[in-house]
Write an enzyme that holds these catalytic residues in place. Structure first.
Site, PDB file in Angstrom:
ATOM      1  N   LYS A  20    -118.581   4.341  39.836  1.00  0.00           N
ATOM      2  CA  LYS A  20    -117.802   3.268  39.203  1.00  0.00           C
ATOM      3  C   LYS A  20    -116.771   2.661  40.149  1.00  0.00           C
ATOM      4  O   LYS A  20    -116.458   1.473  40.046  1.00  0.00           O
ATOM      5  CB  LYS A  20    -117.139   3.785  37.937  1.00  0.00           C
ATOM      6  N   GLY A  80    -121.409   8.074  28.789  1.00  0.00           N
ATOM      7  CA  GLY A  80    -121.335   8.631  27.430  1.00  0.00           C
ATOM      8  C   GLY A  80    -119.917   8.819  26.930  1.00  0.00           C
ATOM      9  O   GLY A  80    -119.659   9.647  26.052  1.00  0.00           O
ATOM     10  N   GLY A  81    -118.980   8.048  27.487  1.00  0.00           N
ATOM     11  CA  GLY A  81    -117.588   8.121  27.041  1.00  0.00           C
ATOM     12  C   GLY A  81    -116.889   9.424  27.427  1.00  0.00           C
ATOM     13  O   GLY A  81    -115.785   9.697  26.961  1.00  0.00           O
ATOM     14  N   HIS A 111    -115.922  -4.746  23.222  1.00  0.00           N
ATOM     15  CA  HIS A 111    -116.893  -4.339  24.245  1.00  0.00           C
ATOM     16  C   HIS A 111    -118.031  -5.358  24.151  1.00  0.00           C
ATOM     17  O   HIS A 111    -118.746  -5.410  23.155  1.00  0.00           O
ATOM     18  CB  HIS A 111    -117.396  -2.918  23.960  1.00  0.00           C
ATOM     19  N   HIS A 170    -115.451   6.331  22.099  1.00  0.00           N
ATOM     20  CA  HIS A 170    -115.924   5.497  23.204  1.00  0.00           C
ATOM     21  C   HIS A 170    -117.449   5.460  23.317  1.00  0.00           C
ATOM     22  O   HIS A 170    -117.994   5.145  24.363  1.00  0.00           O
ATOM     23  CB  HIS A 170    -115.315   5.925  24.541  1.00  0.00           C
ATOM     24  N   LYS A 220    -121.041   3.928  21.399  1.00  0.00           N
ATOM     25  CA  LYS A 220    -121.410   2.876  20.445  1.00  0.00           C
ATOM     26  C   LYS A 220    -122.057   3.412  19.171  1.00  0.00           C
ATOM     27  O   LYS A 220    -122.827   4.361  19.238  1.00  0.00           O
ATOM     28  CB  LYS A 220    -122.393   1.924  21.134  1.00  0.00           C
ATOM     29  N   GLU A 272    -121.589  -4.540  31.488  1.00  0.00           N
ATOM     30  CA  GLU A 272    -120.629  -4.327  30.393  1.00  0.00           C
ATOM     31  C   GLU A 272    -119.241  -4.841  30.764  1.00  0.00           C
ATOM     32  O   GLU A 272    -118.761  -4.603  31.879  1.00  0.00           O
ATOM     33  CB  GLU A 272    -120.530  -2.838  30.064  1.00  0.00           C
ATOM     34  N   ARG A 285    -130.731   0.378  33.399  1.00  0.00           N
ATOM     35  CA  ARG A 285    -131.865   0.879  32.598  1.00  0.00           C
ATOM     36  C   ARG A 285    -131.962   0.064  31.316  1.00  0.00           C
ATOM     37  O   ARG A 285    -131.112  -0.768  31.052  1.00  0.00           O
ATOM     38  CB  ARG A 285    -131.610   2.339  32.233  1.00  0.00           C
TER      39      ARG A 285
HETATM   40  P1  ADP Z   1    -119.115   5.298  29.852  1.00  0.00           P
HETATM   41  O1  ADP Z   1    -119.862   5.018  31.115  1.00  0.00           O
HETATM   42  O2  ADP Z   1    -118.639   6.714  29.737  1.00  0.00           O
HETATM   43  O3  ADP Z   1    -119.814   4.797  28.612  1.00  0.00           O
HETATM   44  P2  ADP Z   1    -117.463   2.897  30.004  1.00  0.00           P
HETATM   45  O4  ADP Z   1    -116.726   2.570  31.226  1.00  0.00           O
HETATM   46  O5  ADP Z   1    -118.739   2.149  29.731  1.00  0.00           O
HETATM   47  O6  ADP Z   1    -117.765   4.470  29.972  1.00  0.00           O
HETATM   48  O7  ADP Z   1    -116.511   2.750  28.734  1.00  0.00           O
HETATM   49  C1  ADP Z   1    -116.899   3.160  27.429  1.00  0.00           C
HETATM   50  C2  ADP Z   1    -115.862   2.734  26.426  1.00  0.00           C
HETATM   51  O8  ADP Z   1    -114.574   3.287  26.765  1.00  0.00           O
HETATM   52  C3  ADP Z   1    -115.599   1.230  26.331  1.00  0.00           C
HETATM   53  O9  ADP Z   1    -116.523   0.577  25.516  1.00  0.00           O
HETATM   54  C4  ADP Z   1    -114.193   1.205  25.749  1.00  0.00           C
HETATM   55  O10 ADP Z   1    -114.211   1.509  24.381  1.00  0.00           O
HETATM   56  C5  ADP Z   1    -113.533   2.389  26.468  1.00  0.00           C
HETATM   57  N1  ADP Z   1    -112.861   1.930  27.720  1.00  0.00           N
HETATM   58  C6  ADP Z   1    -113.303   2.100  28.987  1.00  0.00           C
HETATM   59  N2  ADP Z   1    -112.431   1.558  29.878  1.00  0.00           N
HETATM   60  C7  ADP Z   1    -111.417   1.031  29.162  1.00  0.00           C
HETATM   61  C8  ADP Z   1    -110.205   0.320  29.485  1.00  0.00           C
HETATM   62  N3  ADP Z   1    -109.866   0.065  30.750  1.00  0.00           N
HETATM   63  N4  ADP Z   1    -109.397  -0.080  28.461  1.00  0.00           N
HETATM   64  C9  ADP Z   1    -109.719   0.189  27.166  1.00  0.00           C
HETATM   65  N5  ADP Z   1    -110.833   0.852  26.795  1.00  0.00           N
HETATM   66  C10 ADP Z   1    -111.677   1.277  27.764  1.00  0.00           C
END
Ligand code: ADP
Length: 454
Positions: free
Chosen positions: A116, A165-166, A209, A236, A238, A276, A293
């Site tokens: 990331k 996966g949050g 999101h 976090h 969906k 995203e 993917r």
């Molecule tokens: P993962 O790869 O674990 O799914 P993501 O980076 O895609 O993580 O983020 C998943 C979720 O986490 C987002 O949809 C949002 O709800 C929350 N999130 C991530 N980064 C932020 C941020 N900078 N500010 C607020 N919420 C965030």
């Protein structure tokens, strides 16, 4: 075009890929663990191979076994689905070296987007806006750590470089909790991803999101499709996805779509992927990550665009060209997807595996169900808890919500706990009807700030 595809996955996505392959006239090979021999994907495929015991590390993640299965059955391509090996660069490399096509992007694209921090840097170079944050991994021992957090501005969020996966995320509201949160996030990151690196981002409050499906061909053409709003989440992750977003204007759609296109072009993207973003109250948007993917929520995009994304993915992996432009895509319907998980929503979403007794899944006009479960099927405790995706569609958002509410009332799943009743509450919620959604929607408006959601 491929003659035979091996699907290196299970569950609903394995069934989805088998269906697409069959419609393209391609033979299919299912792989399965010992726990999955009664699974729907095994029954649906032309051939099947057991690749190991129940534990995912010995079966669905067992690269030598999967490659042997492909070689024994003469498969010329492997579809990884989502999860498991879908974003594993080593697997993509092994497929390549064995002369088997990996149905996904090039190894280098997965690599560039998989980290990331590296992805953030690349986006900055490509002029795609990112959430303000640290330039690299952070450490609790860094004497400048408080200054950095203050410069970004509390609240901040600490995230795992290899995250997914949050998992491995911590929101920090003030400096007292900063060092401990970094250490805890690092421990969680190491346990989940084998890599303890974490970084810091501004925590965007009450964001949407919003993500864009992109497709790329081997000649360098990339197109984007209308957005998905995935703001209804639990921890976090969906839970409900819809397209189009009730929050996005036509001009913002274009602006964000073009940014998604630039993100994909920056890594020479081929096949299907998702960029995203978070969008704040001022309609400012920020790149969050790219998933290299097919995603769980792809059906809502299929419904609003009329494009079969899995078939396109297979065609693009086989070297075919993209035959349309983003500007030619017209939004045909509104679509909402509810993820039905074998979890108890009243007990902090604790998994609820076990044998399904009576089962009735909804149907009728405007309803699509993607599932692998059937009456008498035993949900094994070893894998993820997704058991069905109910997708409702209609010309307007209100009609779609009403169709989904009707469909959820038809659901009968006896023997296990599941999330259908929670979805019914969401569909009934006035804020949801108003399109007043954000990533904190569930704890705020459904659980009324019950702590267990955070
Ligand atoms: P993962 O790869 O674990 O799914 P993501 O980076 O895609 O993580 O983020 C998943 C979720 O986490 C987002 O949809 C949002 O709800 C929350 N999130 C991530 N980064 C932020 C941020 N900078 N500010 C607020 N919420 C965030």
């Amino acid at each position: 075009m491929f003659k035979k595809i091996l699907i290196a996955n299970r569950g609903e996505i394995a069934c989805r890929v088998i269906r697409a392959a069959k419609e393209l006239g391609i033979k299919t090979v299912a792989i399965h663990s010992e726990a999955d021999k009664e699974s729907m994907h095994v029954t649906m495929a032309d051939e099947s191979v057991c690749v190991g015991p129940a534990s995912a590390s010995e079966s669905y993640l067992n690269i030598p076994s999967i490659i042997s299965a492909a070689e024994i059955t003469g498969a010329d391509a492997i579809h990884p689905g989502y999860g498991f090996l879908a974003e594993n660069t080593y697997f993509a490399e092994v497929c390549e070296s064995c002369g088997i096509t990996f149905i996904g992007p090039k190894r280098s694209s997965i690599e560039k987007m998989g980290d990331k921090i590296a992805a953030r840097q690349l986006m900055i170079k490509s002029k795609v806006p990112v959430v303000p944050g640290s330039d690299g991994p952070i450490s609790a021992d860094d004497p400048n750590i408080y200054k950095l957090a203050e410069k970004i501005g509390y609240p901040i969020i600490i995230k795992a470089t290899a995250g997914g996966g949050g998992k491995g995320m911590r929101v920090v509201v003030s400096q007292e909790a900063l060092k401990n949160s970094i250490i805890m996030a690092q421990t969680e990151a190491k346990a989940n991803f084998g890599n303890p690196d974490v970084y810091m981002e501004k925590y965007i409050e009450e964001p949407h999101h919003i993500e864009f499906q992109i497709l790329g061909d081997s000649k360098g053409k990339v197109v984007y499709l209308p957005e998905r709003d995935c703001s209804i989440q639990r921890r976090h992750q969906k839970l409900v996805e819809e397209s189009p977003s009730p929050f996005i204007s036509e001009s913002l759609r274009k602006k964000m779509g073009k940014a998604a296109q630039s993100a994909a072009e920056a890594v020479g993207y081929i096949t299907v992927g998702t960029v995203e973003f978070l969008v704040d109250k001022n309609m400012d948007f920020y790149f969050m990550e790219m998933n290299t993917r097919i995603q769980v929520e792809h059906p809502v995009t299929e419904i609003v665009t009329g494009i079969d994304l899995v078939k396109e993915q297979i065609r693009l992996a086989a070297g075919e060209r993209l035959s349309f432009d983003s500007s030619a895509i017209k939004i045909k319907n509104h679509a909402i997807e509810c993820r039905i998980n074998a979890e108890d929503p009243d007990k902090d979403f604790i998994p609820s595996p076990g044998k399904i007794g009576k089962l009735y899944l909804p149907g009728g006009p405007g309803i699509r169900v993607d599932t692998h479960v059937y009456s008498g099927y035993t949900i094994p405790p070893f894998y993820d808890s997704l058991i069905a995706k109910i997708i409702a569609y209609a010309p307007t958002r209100e009609e779609t919500i009403s169709k989904m509410s009707r469909a959820l009332k038809e659901v009968i799943i006896e023997g296990i706990k599941n999330t259908a009743s929670l979805h019914a509450k969401i569909m009934n919620n006035e804020y949801f009807h108003e399109g007043n959604i954000c990533t904190d929607f569930l704890p705020k408006y459904v659980f009324n700030n019950r702590n267990s959601e955070e």
